[in-house]
Design an enzyme around this catalytic site. Structure first.
Site, PDB file in Angstrom:
ATOM      1  CE  LYS A  77      -3.792   1.920   2.845  1.00  0.00           C
ATOM      2  NZ  LYS A  77      -4.645   1.671   4.016  1.00  0.00           N
ATOM      3  CB  SER A 152      -8.032   3.514   3.299  1.00  0.00           C
ATOM      4  OG  SER A 152      -7.150   2.839   4.179  1.00  0.00           O
ATOM      5  CB  SER A 176      -8.081   0.318   5.950  1.00  0.00           C
ATOM      6  OG  SER A 176      -8.786   1.513   5.935  1.00  0.00           O
TER       7      SER A 176
HETATM    8  N1  GLN Z   1     -12.854   3.565   7.086  1.00  0.00           N
HETATM    9  C1  GLN Z   1     -12.107   3.888   8.246  1.00  0.00           C
HETATM   10  C2  GLN Z   1     -11.714   5.345   8.240  1.00  0.00           C
HETATM   11  O1  GLN Z   1     -11.971   5.988   7.254  1.00  0.00           O
HETATM   12  C3  GLN Z   1     -10.919   2.992   8.373  1.00  0.00           C
HETATM   13  C4  GLN Z   1      -9.683   3.495   7.747  1.00  0.00           C
HETATM   14  C5  GLN Z   1      -8.483   2.625   7.988  1.00  0.00           C
HETATM   15  O2  GLN Z   1      -8.574   1.553   8.594  1.00  0.00           O
HETATM   16  N2  GLN Z   1      -7.339   3.120   7.571  1.00  0.00           N
HETATM   17  O3  GLN Z   1     -11.172   5.847   9.177  1.00  0.00           O
END
Ligand code: GLN
Length: 483
Positions: A77, A152, A176
């Site tokens: 990532k 994400s 994410s």
């Molecule tokens: N969807 C969650 C957020 O926007 C999780 C993001 C993540 O785990 N990086 O914070």
């Protein structure tokens, strides 16, 4: 043509000499270019991957000892640093920035002879659930290109889903890794907080962030975890708890005591098909001899607000370093003073979602509101940690759906940030309490999209998590063939 089944199977073929790293890398590079419209990659390290594969093939012919991840093709990532490679957190503010060092996780993969094929698209600074907030544009779900891949770590999920690498790394602050794994029909593992070093992971919310793994088999996830986990002098929050040889100890006939939160299964936002598939899964587990019991969880409605208060507070502090001085393009300053300089760089460099969160974080930390929001959210976190300890006094595992609905169409939730936040209902629990969690494919929705089930256990009990996931019944119906 190479079809990845498992790292173990790949190594058998390497051993027999029926396949070489160079051929496998060519296969992946041609898949990556044939599917470039999915937008999973930010950058493909093609020349370098080819060179590395050739070097590994030479190593094999020389008879040298081969690493545990010999020739394994991995995508990372775009929030994970890899020395001398660009890393941008999918943000304009880091455009052109090159990593000065590698993340500990990456160092450990390379030390075991892995091949890093490229960096993967994601929501800017890992903030989002749909991959619609990336400076590079959205990533498409390969099973239905009109739908989101999740976020994400959307690029990391699609790269494994579409067969563009064998396994990939993401980061999981509030889901994410597990949520995009669920949306793409693959496995997503978030280890215990502190199991894998965060050194070289661009911070979003430091007391939640954890590097996670996408794979198509539990065995592959176990092997990667084993390689990356463990003490690191560069991250003081990483645990010194010994790292078991996860991948060698996956077989079990153990019968587990399994809990589930009634409130989560009965939550109005849960898609009825996911609800009934999850209850069916519980029945199957009982018929395998496990004991599945409902447990009350009175704080379900508090967990998403607590998560967004605490993570935005941490993010507002973490992201203050991107100011155009230490990081970011130092643009010509129209205002002429220092404040104007910061304002100009940050306004131009950050996207809308990141700005929203920095403002929210500053608000909940501001003197008049600190106690009402930040302190209160910390209390909720404490209650959740206590509840977690209580559950694991009596149970080995906690099961929950991974996400309340399957992958949604692009644009569906992007107009209403609260709606997007609420979809994290089932994943943030594990990050608030720090426990490990895995999403494994469960079934396919009538709309054709896959969905998973989430298995959680107590801190540092990843071995239990992986063993249980491997022994559980496989998906009710196979998800569509990988393209
Ligand atoms: N969807 C969650 C957020 O926007 C999780 C993001 C993540 O785990 N990086 O914070």
């Amino acid at each position: 043509m190479y079809q990845h089944q498992s790292i173990e199977q790949f190594h058998k073929e390497i051993e027999q000499g029926t396949i070489e790293c160079t051929r496998v890398v060519e296969h992946y590079l041609s898949r990556v270019s044939a599917t470039s419209h999915l937008n999973a990659f930010v950058e493909v390290f093609d020349a370098e991957a080819r060179e590395r594969a050739a070097e590994l093939d030479r190593k094999k012919s020389s008879g040298a000892r081969l690493g545990k991840l010999f020739g394994v093709v991995i995508g990372i990532k775009d929030v994970i640093c890899y020395k001398d490679h660009k890393v941008t957190a999918a943000s304009k503010i880091l455009k052109g920035f090159t990593s000065l060092y590698s993340a500990t996780a990456v160092e450990r993969l390379l030390a075991e002879d892995a091949i890093i094929i490229g960096s993967l698209n994601c929501d800017e600074f890992a903030m989002g659930s749909s991959n619609e907030h990336s400076a590079y544009g959205k990533v498409l779900n390969a099973l239905d290109e009109s739908r989101v891949p999740g976020g994400s770590s959307g690029g990391s999920a699609v790269a494994v889903q579409a067969g563009l690498c064998m396994v990939s790394l993401g980061s999981d602050t509030g889901g994410s890794v597990r949520q995009p794994a669920d949306f793409c029909g693959i496995i997503g593992l978030k280890p215990t907080y502190g199991r894998i070093s965060r050194y070289g992971l661009i911070a979003y919310a430091s007391s939640f962030d954890q590097i996670g793994i996408f794979s198509t088999t539990v065995e592959d996830a176990a092997l990667l975890l084993e390689v990356m986990a463990g003490q690191d002098e560069f991250d003081s929050t990483v645990s010194s708890e010994p790292v078991p040889a996860y991948s060698e100890n996956l077989d079990t006939t153990e019968k587990y005591r399994i809990a589930y939160f009634e409130e989560s299964l009965e939550h109005p936002s849960l898609d009825p098909e996911i609800r009934s598939a999850t209850y069916d899964f519980f029945k199957k587990l009982e018929s395998q001899g496990h004991k599945v019991s409902p447990v009350r969880f009175e704080y379900l409605d508090y967990i998403v607000p607590a998560y967004y208060i605490l993570t935005t507070a941490e993010a507002s502090s973490n992201l203050s370093r991107f100011d155009g001085v230490k990081y970011g393009p130092r643009e010509k300053n129209p205002a002429g003073d220092l404040t104007g300089f910061y304002q100009h760089n940050r306004s131009a460099g950050f996207g809308k979602e990141v700005k929203r969160r920095i403002m929210l974080g500053n608000f909940v930390l501001s003197s008049g509101y600190y106690d009402a929001y930040f302190t209160q959210a910390q209390r909720v976190r404490r209650l959740i940690i206590n509840k977690t300890d209580e559950v694991f006094r009596d149970f080995d595992l906690l099961l929950m759906p991974t996400v309340p609905s399957p992958a949604f169409p692009f644009g569906d939730k992007s107009k209403d940030p609260i709606e997007m936040f609420l979809a994290d209902l089932f994943t943030v629990f594990a990050n608030l309490s720090g426990i490990p969690a895995i999403s494994i494919p469960l079934s396919t929705h009538s709309n054709g999209m896959p969905f998973g089930v989430q298995v959680m256990t107590n801190r540092f009990k990843e071995l239990t998590l992986l063993r249980a996931s491997k022994s559980f019944p496989s998906p009710v119906e196979p998800t569509k063939e990988r393209p």
